[in-house]
Design an enzyme around this catalytic site. Structure first.
Site, PDB file in Angstrom:
ATOM      1  N   GLU A   1      46.786  51.933  21.470  1.00 23.08           N
ATOM      2  CA  GLU A   1      47.235  51.947  21.828  1.00 23.08           C
ATOM      3  C   GLU A   1      47.931  52.676  23.532  1.00 23.08           C
ATOM      4  O   GLU A   1      48.585  51.706  24.273  1.00 23.08           O
ATOM      5  CB  GLU A   1      48.891  51.314  21.960  1.00 23.08           C
TER       6      GLU A   1
ATOM      7  N   GLU B   1      37.627  57.604   1.167  1.00 21.52           N
ATOM      8  CA  GLU B   1      38.697  58.687   0.738  1.00 21.52           C
ATOM      9  C   GLU B   1      38.473  59.853   0.000  1.00 21.52           C
ATOM     10  O   GLU B   1      39.996  60.752   0.234  1.00 21.52           O
ATOM     11  CB  GLU B   1      39.836  57.578   0.538  1.00 21.52           C
TER      12      GLU B   1
END
Length: 313
Positions: free
Chosen positions: A94, A125
């Site tokens: 963004e 992960e």
């Protein structure tokens, strides 16, 4: 080299985390009417801003340190796995349209690579080494800021990212949702938003995810404010890449200057659509866009500073 815990060890670790706790009072939630479940969820969500408020001094300190590094040319790098990683990628993506940043200036990395945005990558992960390799591939520098994001505060990818970054002189921030986390301990700036047990046990995309989103909003937005990417609360660095943003650009210039539409159109055309340049031209009475851009360059793009009398030709 990291040592992978056994399943029994991992289960014992998870049992100590408030984000993983079971709530017996909600054991029959699936029997409730939909409206009642929605009310419960809404009540849960209302607790999140208060949890964030308790960490505002730590958040502000981390932002000031981040802005100082970025003012020297450093980057803001988010790293996480699963929901945490996706939130980092979202916040980073963004920044170019909102603040006209280079896509390489704010970067989100998710364990397992871009494909993990939509489909889990098995085991990604759990690797500290993968985080170190991802940062190395980016050419990590001491001017960079690395934000490790993990609801549990124990995710090896996030912890490994912070450990590697700190060892190489970068600024490190650890954002978690459990107290006394390994991630916060590894980071120079630990931010622990303790949101408590989830409505669905262990589903940290809920309150924990909301808390992480709120904090990431603060980190990117306030850092950009500190870097002069806004004029007051106006997005004067917005990139007009579509019709909606072009209309917003004109509205921002109007709000900042109070100028008539004809003057706004002339200034934006001369400034090649750059809102900040157009605002400076109108408020300073400059007809030459190149001169306005030179004045902005002298103030590192800070419009308010460019409007000071000392910057008058």
């Amino acid at each position: 080299m990291s040592t992978t815990p056994t399943y029994s060890e991992l289960r014992a670790q998870l049992a100590t985390l408030t984000t993983e706790a079971f709530r017996p009072e909600l054991a029959d939630i699936d029997r409730l009417p939909t409206l009642d479940i929605a009310r419960i969820m809404n009540g849960e969500d209302r607790t999140v801003p208060a949890a964030v408020a308790g960490q505002l001094p730590a958040i502000a300190a981390a932002i000031d340190a981040t802005a100082a590094r970025m003012a020297r040319g450093g980057r803001l790098l988010y790293l996480g796995a699963g929901t945490a990683g996706r939130l980092g990628v979202l916040d980073a993506s963004e920044c170019p349209p909102t603040f006209n940043t280079d896509p390489a200036q704010v970067v989100g990395l998710i364990a397992g690579g871009p494909g993990a945005m939509v489909q889990a990558v098995e085991g990604a992960e759990d690797s500290r080494e993968l985080a170190a390799a991802d940062l190395t591939a980016l050419g990590l520098t001491p001017d960079d800021t690395v934000v490790g994001i993990s609801a549990s505060g124990r995710t090896p990818y996030a912890v490994g990212a912070v450990e590697h970054a700190r060892a190489h002189g970068a600024l490190t921030i650890g954002l978690s949702c459990n107290a006394d986390s390994a991630l916060a301990a590894a980071a120079e700036h630990g931010i622990e938003i303790v949101t408590g047990p989830e409505l669905l046990s262990g589903s940290t995309r809920l309150k924990a995810g909301t808390a992480q989103k709120l904090v990431l909003n603060m980190i990117s937005t306030i850092t950009m404010i500190r870097l002069g990417k806004t004029y007051g609360n106006l997005m004067v660095d917005v990139r007009a890449s579509n019709d909606k943003l072009q209309a917003r650009s004109r509205r921002i210039v109007a709000l900042a200057t109070g100028a008539p539409d004809e003057r706004i159109e002339i200034a934006l055309k001369a400034a090649d659509g750059e809102v900040k340049t157009a605002v400076l031209m109108i408020l300073s009475g400059i007809d030459d866009a190149d001169e306005a851009e030179r004045r902005l360059a002298r103030t590192d793009g800070r419009l308010r500073a460019a409007l000071e009398p000392s910057e008058t030709p």
